[in-house]
Enzyme design. Structure first.
Site, PDB file in Angstrom:
ATOM      1  N   HIS A  61       0.882  -1.123  -0.129  1.00  0.00           N
ATOM      2  CA  HIS A  61       0.069   0.064  -0.052  1.00  0.00           C
ATOM      3  C   HIS A  61       0.932   1.322  -0.154  1.00  0.00           C
ATOM      4  O   HIS A  61       2.172   1.001   0.508  1.00  0.00           O
ATOM      5  CB  HIS A  61      -0.950   0.055   1.049  1.00  0.00           C
ATOM      6  CG  HIS A  61      -2.194  -1.216   1.185  1.00  0.00           C
ATOM      7  ND1 HIS A  61      -2.969  -1.040   2.219  1.00  0.00           N
ATOM      8  CD2 HIS A  61      -2.430  -1.795   0.265  1.00  0.00           C
ATOM      9  CE1 HIS A  61      -4.007  -1.783   1.682  1.00  0.00           C
ATOM     10  NE2 HIS A  61      -3.559  -2.378   0.518  1.00  0.00           N
ATOM     11  N   GLU A  63       1.208   3.670   1.721  1.00  0.00           N
ATOM     12  CA  GLU A  63       2.031   4.086   3.176  1.00  0.00           C
ATOM     13  C   GLU A  63       3.138   3.354   3.230  1.00  0.00           C
ATOM     14  O   GLU A  63       4.043   3.802   3.592  1.00  0.00           O
ATOM     15  CB  GLU A  63       0.908   3.980   4.318  1.00  0.00           C
ATOM     16  CG  GLU A  63      -0.475   4.784   4.234  1.00  0.00           C
ATOM     17  CD  GLU A  63      -1.393   4.104   3.663  1.00  0.00           C
ATOM     18  OE1 GLU A  63      -1.461   3.286   2.616  1.00  0.00           O
ATOM     19  OE2 GLU A  63      -2.637   3.975   3.908  1.00  0.00           O
ATOM     20  N   CYS A  94      -1.809  -0.520   7.329  1.00  0.00           N
ATOM     21  CA  CYS A  94      -0.820   0.588   7.401  1.00  0.00           C
ATOM     22  C   CYS A  94      -0.898   1.539   8.694  1.00  0.00           C
ATOM     23  O   CYS A  94      -0.099   2.236   8.984  1.00  0.00           O
ATOM     24  CB  CYS A  94      -1.567   1.528   6.217  1.00  0.00           C
ATOM     25  SG  CYS A  94      -1.101   0.402   4.601  1.00  0.00           S
TER      26      CYS A  94
END
Lengths: 157, 157
Positions: A61, A63, A94
């Site tokens: 992801h 992040e 995350c």
């Protein structure tokens, strides 16, 4: 000590994160982008976007992509004092990674009532059993961040 | 369909995860090890341990290390049907990554009342707003898994 959040900087870095989200959409990835800034809120440490399909990495992801890139570049395992800008409210994975990295401040764009873990779901930063509690602020450039996601998913239905 | 858990296999793969945890301790990393098995519970997809300091990667807990390695090796972004064996109850970041990766079954050794996210804290797999719910079983080879962590931290005090 990390300085207080500056609204014009918030807008600026969220625009930069949005640019990353647009790059993601063009690559067929869910359009979420992120930017990691140093404590001065002026020095860019890393920028990136979702790349789970591009990299065959379920953890990629936006992040986690920027946390990893910044820690590798700086050759340190944690990133205390830094500020993360991301276009969507982080998921549990995350949110947990942000705690692990000791990020000081999280600024996010769109709220995610379904899978968000900051102001929705498990509200991870509000739990008692965490060993670091980042500041969090949501809703910055919200309609742009949400609109980009909506367009992406509408086109795929 | 993933087969039911087999106690002798659980013990075997947890011993293999423990071996990884011992390797971590010898490298100065928190001794947590993991093994990812295919749905047949016989084919090893990946094994590894904590390497946050070795790699300067705040996300490099044992669970995420093996998920990433297996997904990269298989060239797929998710790992449905697989079984993850890990010596310690996963934290929120790793519990979230297990959901993202669509892992079918999680078997863990030591419970973590402080930072665990399966049977403690946010109990992530019990939440309503998750899009995949792995089976979870804790306490396998528990005293060995816990003892290794205790020895590691006692030596550092």
């Amino acid at each position: 000590m990390t300085q207080a959040l500056n609204p014009s900087k918030q807008w600026l870095w969220m625009q930069r994160a949005l640019h990353q989200a647009i790059l993601a959409a063009n690559l067929g990835e869910v359009p979420v982008g992120a930017v990691l800034m140093a404590a001065d809120d002026d020095t860019l440490l890393a920028e990136g976007h979702n790349r789970t399909r591009l990299d065959n990495d379920p953890s990629a992801h936006a992040e986690i992509v920027v946390l990893r890139q910044a820690a590798e570049n700086l050759a340190i395992p944690r990133l205390p004092g830094t500020r993360l800008y991301v276009t969507l409210e982080p998921c549990p994975m995350c949110a947990g990674a942000i705690i692990q990295a000791r990020i000081a401040q999280l600024v996010f764009g769109a709220y995610d009532p379904k899978y968000g873990a900051i102001t929705h779901g498990v509200r991870l930063f509000d739990q008692t059993n965490i060993n670091h509690r980042p500041e969090a602020l949501g809703g910055i450039a919200e309609s742009d961040c949400r609109g980009l996601l909506k367009t992406f998913f509408d086109q795929r239905r």
